[in-house]
Design a protein around this motif. Structure first.
Motif, mmCIF file in Angstrom:
data_model
loop_
_atom_site.group_PDB
_atom_site.id
_atom_site.type_symbol
_atom_site.label_atom_id
_atom_site.label_comp_id
_atom_site.label_asym_id
_atom_site.label_seq_id
_atom_site.Cartn_x
_atom_site.Cartn_y
_atom_site.Cartn_z
ATOM 1 N N CYS A 192 -6.856 117.470 -24.339
ATOM 2 C CA CYS A 192 -6.978 119.734 -24.935
ATOM 3 C C CYS A 192 -6.709 120.154 -23.387
ATOM 4 N N THR A 193 -5.947 120.896 -23.434
ATOM 5 C CA THR A 193 -5.816 122.257 -22.307
ATOM 6 C C THR A 193 -7.375 123.075 -21.929
ATOM 7 N N ILE A 194 -7.125 122.669 -20.008
ATOM 8 C CA ILE A 194 -8.150 123.603 -19.888
ATOM 9 C C ILE A 194 -8.414 125.116 -20.487
ATOM 10 N N THR A 195 -7.292 125.499 -21.003
ATOM 11 C CA THR A 195 -7.835 126.743 -20.957
ATOM 12 C C THR A 195 -8.361 126.464 -23.121
ATOM 13 N N GLU A 196 -7.784 125.544 -23.706
ATOM 14 C CA GLU A 196 -8.862 124.873 -24.872
ATOM 15 C C GLU A 196 -10.346 124.697 -24.606
ATOM 16 N N VAL A 197 -10.410 123.912 -23.386
ATOM 17 C CA VAL A 197 -11.688 124.450 -23.459
ATOM 18 C C VAL A 197 -12.287 125.406 -22.778
ATOM 19 N N GLU A 198 -11.761 126.535 -21.521
ATOM 20 C CA GLU A 198 -12.306 127.420 -21.268
ATOM 21 C C GLU A 198 -12.530 128.553 -22.987
ATOM 22 N N GLU A 199 -12.143 128.367 -23.955
ATOM 23 C CA GLU A 199 -12.085 129.106 -24.889
ATOM 24 C C GLU A 199 -13.825 128.537 -25.600
ATOM 25 N N THR A 200 -13.864 127.524 -26.160
ATOM 26 C CA THR A 200 -15.023 126.866 -26.547
ATOM 27 C C THR A 200 -16.163 126.987 -26.061
ATOM 28 N N LYS A 201 -16.076 126.868 -24.723
ATOM 29 C CA LYS A 201 -16.900 127.497 -23.525
ATOM 30 C C LYS A 201 -17.380 128.985 -24.116
ATOM 31 N N GLN A 202 -16.533 129.700 -23.826
ATOM 32 C CA GLN A 202 -16.499 130.912 -23.880
ATOM 33 C C GLN A 202 -17.849 131.138 -25.243
ATOM 34 N N MET A 203 -17.584 130.858 -26.317
ATOM 35 C CA MET A 203 -17.995 130.581 -27.727
ATOM 36 C C MET A 203 -19.555 130.252 -27.874
ATOM 37 N N ILE A 204 -19.339 129.211 -26.843
ATOM 38 C CA ILE A 204 -20.872 128.507 -26.722
ATOM 39 C C ILE A 204 -21.544 129.347 -26.116
ATOM 40 N N ARG A 205 -21.242 129.933 -24.397
ATOM 41 C CA ARG A 205 -21.746 130.955 -23.975
ATOM 42 C C ARG A 205 -22.524 132.274 -24.654
ATOM 43 N N MET A 206 -22.154 132.493 -25.719
ATOM 44 C CA MET A 206 -22.545 133.749 -26.172
ATOM 45 C C MET A 206 -23.419 133.439 -26.970
ATOM 46 N N ILE A 207 -23.541 131.964 -27.540
ATOM 47 C CA ILE A 207 -24.314 131.575 -28.645
ATOM 48 C C ILE A 207 -26.308 132.390 -28.409
ATOM 49 N N PRO A 208 -26.223 131.422 -26.740
ATOM 50 C CA PRO A 208 -28.430 132.837 -26.691
ATOM 51 C C PRO A 208 -28.528 134.158 -26.628
ATOM 52 N N ILE A 209 -26.658 134.847 -26.305
ATOM 53 C CA ILE A 209 -26.770 136.449 -26.689
ATOM 54 C C ILE A 209 -26.913 136.346 -28.952
ATOM 55 N N LEU A 210 -26.292 135.623 -29.170
ATOM 56 C CA LEU A 210 -27.009 136.081 -30.037
ATOM 57 C C LEU A 210 -27.513 135.680 -30.913
ATOM 58 N N ILE A 211 -28.090 134.918 -30.580
ATOM 59 C CA ILE A 211 -30.119 133.752 -30.481
ATOM 60 C C ILE A 211 -31.006 135.682 -30.335
ATOM 61 N N ALA A 212 -30.821 135.980 -29.046
ATOM 62 C CA ALA A 212 -30.988 137.092 -28.833
ATOM 63 C C ALA A 212 -31.415 137.920 -29.522
ATOM 64 N N THR A 213 -30.048 138.512 -30.406
ATOM 65 C CA THR A 213 -30.293 139.482 -31.178
ATOM 66 C C THR A 213 -30.613 139.721 -32.756
#
Length: 591
Positions: free
Chosen positions: A319-340
């Protein structure tokens, strides 16, 4: 030459096209002109939705003879489905049909559900007969067939909203080009006015429609929101010549799965010391596709192994670095999602227990009787005022100090709302203690009779809920859309609805669990059909504690959250890199 340059500058730079796939000019499509149709659509659509949901607990308890716990859970379970199905709608839009066509198909399902629901409450054989003396308990229960028809219509409606809800807000946001400074700043205001439209429609529903339902009839009370939905769809279609569209970028879920599988397959391989040794496409490829290339980051470094080059070009192994970073970004938002999620549980109370509290109080103003669901209008009024003050005064004032275009960060705004939610439940507990004390003083505890207190004693908790929504709900939509990768905007927007969906499901679980636990060993329990014998004050106290604990959790996760790089700044860097990479070619072309 200047004319040609001006024409070139007029084309959008974010890859938006018309329905035929042609590039679009910003002077002809998009911007506030296109969004005016979308916001007006939302006013009528929300009028339709809240025309059903706001008074649903009353219909279930009064017309379908359900107990408070059962009716409340049926409401929150249905609302949970309404807000969870957008995940599927967003997936279909991003992967296959695109936002516009997914929205159009779902709108027809939505309208079919509303029409079916209106028919069910209108035809005598599809509903139980009116109960002349409901307090005596001698009422004909609805048959399984009647319940099946009613809830079947409700859930058809829910499926329809699953395709419209995540896509209409992103279609609106797509009308502004992130590569254009003026349009990018306009997008910040769009989400505030988007919520303004939502709650303006909700205000009409809570004031007019719920009154019609309780005092004139459920047939007209349901027919009007159905007509409103039909009008909203017609308004949206009328704006079609002005819309910009994003081309489906493939299944974002598949991409994320590929990243995980590729990383797992290469889990034993060491990461190279230099990030530039990881696999990535040339800059030119991203510029051609109007896509944003992302740089490798050290966080969640295990996923970087998906970009280790081993000679294989299989997309499930590389996978490209961009695809990896896009996946990371979706994962990073999950704790914020849980807090809401906890705030979403609080939001669920305004459609269930808050409304049932209103049925126990004095609702008379002269000869006029206030429908309990109309109290939600105070949420709307409070929210509309809060949004205007925030957008027009607070943001402008804070920009001078913070130099942030938003005034304060999205997470700071969200955190403020979480604090307000704790205050709401504390105030609600105090109000309920007062209501129960008056019930005891006037001897209406066991009879469940009307408590001689004005229904307006509940105003503070509804007003505060509107203020909280202005900070949490508005920010959630903007945050998850803004922070999602460009190819996953609909999925990002669905994070917001997922939070509300999970919150409603958890509200059902909590209500049932607390009701069962507190009624063990012969005790009366906290939540009974007779609210005068209940202890909602204890229940709201429990929610106060949960909100305080959630705020601590939010502080921790927000401290470590890394915002996505600004798109406009990053694209400037890419252009600069390209110019530095090909100076000789440009020189040759100039000759």
């Amino acid at each position: 030459m200047a004319v040609e340059q001006g024409l070139a500058d007029d084309y959008t730079q974010d890859g938006t096209v018309d329905l035929k796939g042609n590039p679009v000019r910003r002077s002809k499509r998009g911007g506030w002109k296109a969004c005016s149709f979308i916001i007006v659509y939302e006013v009528f659509e929300r009028m339709a939705f809240y025309g059903i949901s706001s008074n649903l607990v009353i219909y279930l308890t009064v017309r379908l003879q359900q107990g408070i716990v059962t009716a409340s859970n049926n409401v929150t379970n249905w609302v949970g489905v309404v807000w969870m199905t957008p995940v599927l709608g967003a997936y279909i839009a991003d992967a296959y049909l695109g936002r516009f066509w997914t929205f159009m198909a779902a709108s027809l399902i939505y309208l079919m559900g509303m029409s079916f629901l209106t028919m069910v409450v209108s035809i005598p054989s599809l509903k139980p007969p009116l109960c002349p003396q409901p307090t005596l308990g001698h009422c004909d229960k609805p048959s399984a067939l009647q319940l099946g028809f009613y809830f079947g219509a409700l859930y058809i409606l829910a499926v329809g909203t699953g395709g419209t809800k995540p896509n209409i807000s992103t279609i609106g946001a797509d009308q502004f080009d992130d590569f254009h400074p003026k349009e990018k700043s306009q997008k910040i205001s769009f989400f505030n006015w988007w919520m303004f439209g939502i709650f303006f429609g909700g205000f009409f529903a809570n004031i007019i429609l719920v009154y019609i339902q309780e005092n004139i009839g459920w047939t007209l009370g349901y027919a009007l929101p159905t007509a409103g939905l039909a009008i909203s769809i017609a308004i949206f279609i009328a704006g079609t010549p002005f819309y910009r569209h994003k081309v489906p970028a493939g299944s974002p879920f598949t991409l994320m799965v590929k990243v995980f599988i590729a990383a797992i397959k290469k889990r034993k391989l060491p990461l190279p010391k230099e990030a530039k040794e990881l696999y990535e496409l040339d800059l030119e490829e991203y510029m051609k596709k109007k896509k944003f290339r992302m740089e490798a980051t050290p966080s969640l470094s295990f996923l970087n192994k998906a970009s280790i080059q081993t000679g294989s070009t299989d997309s499930w192994r590389l996978c490209t670095i961009t695809e990896v970073e896009e996946t990371k970004q979706m994962i990073r938002m999950i704790p914020i999602l849980i807090a809401t999620i906890i705030p979403s549980i609080m939001l669920a109370q305004s459609n269930t227990l808050f409304i049932k509290q209103g049925t126990t109080l004095d609702r008379k103003i002269g000869k006029f009787s206030i429908p309990p669901a109309s109290l939600n209008a105070f949420i709307t009024i409070s929210l509309l005022i809060s949004i205007v003050i925030y957008d027009r005064i607070f943001v402008k004032m804070m920009r001078k100090f913070t130099k942030n275009p938003r005034g304060i960060t999205l997470l700071q705004r969200m955190g403020t709302g979480i604090v307000v939610h704790a205050v709401i439940m504390f105030v609600s507990a105090l109000v309920e203690r007062r209501r129960l004390a008056v019930a005891r003083e006037h001897g209406v505890v066991e009879s469940g009779g009307q408590v001689p207190l004005s229904i307006f004693i509940l105003m503070p908790q509804f007003i505060l809920m509107g203020i909280a929504d202005a900070f949490v709900e508005v920010t959630k939509i903007e945050f998850f859309y803004d922070q999602a990768p460009e190819s996953m905007k609909s999925i990002g927007a669905s994070y917001s609805s997922t939070s509300i969906g999970i919150g409603n499901f958890l509200s059902s679980i909590l209500l049932k669990t607390v009701s069962n636990i507190t009624s063990r060993n012969g005790r009366k329990g906290w939540i009974l059909n007779n609210l005068n014998e209940s202890h909602l004050d204890y229940y709201y106290g429990l929610f106060t504690v949960l909100n305080c604990l959630n705020f601590i959790f939010f502080l921790v996760v927000s401290k470590y959250y890394v915002y996505k790089a600004e798109l406009s700044d990053s694209i400037k860097l890419l252009i600069q890199e390209l110019e530095e990479k090909t100076p000789s070619n440009e020189s040759n072309n100039s000759h």
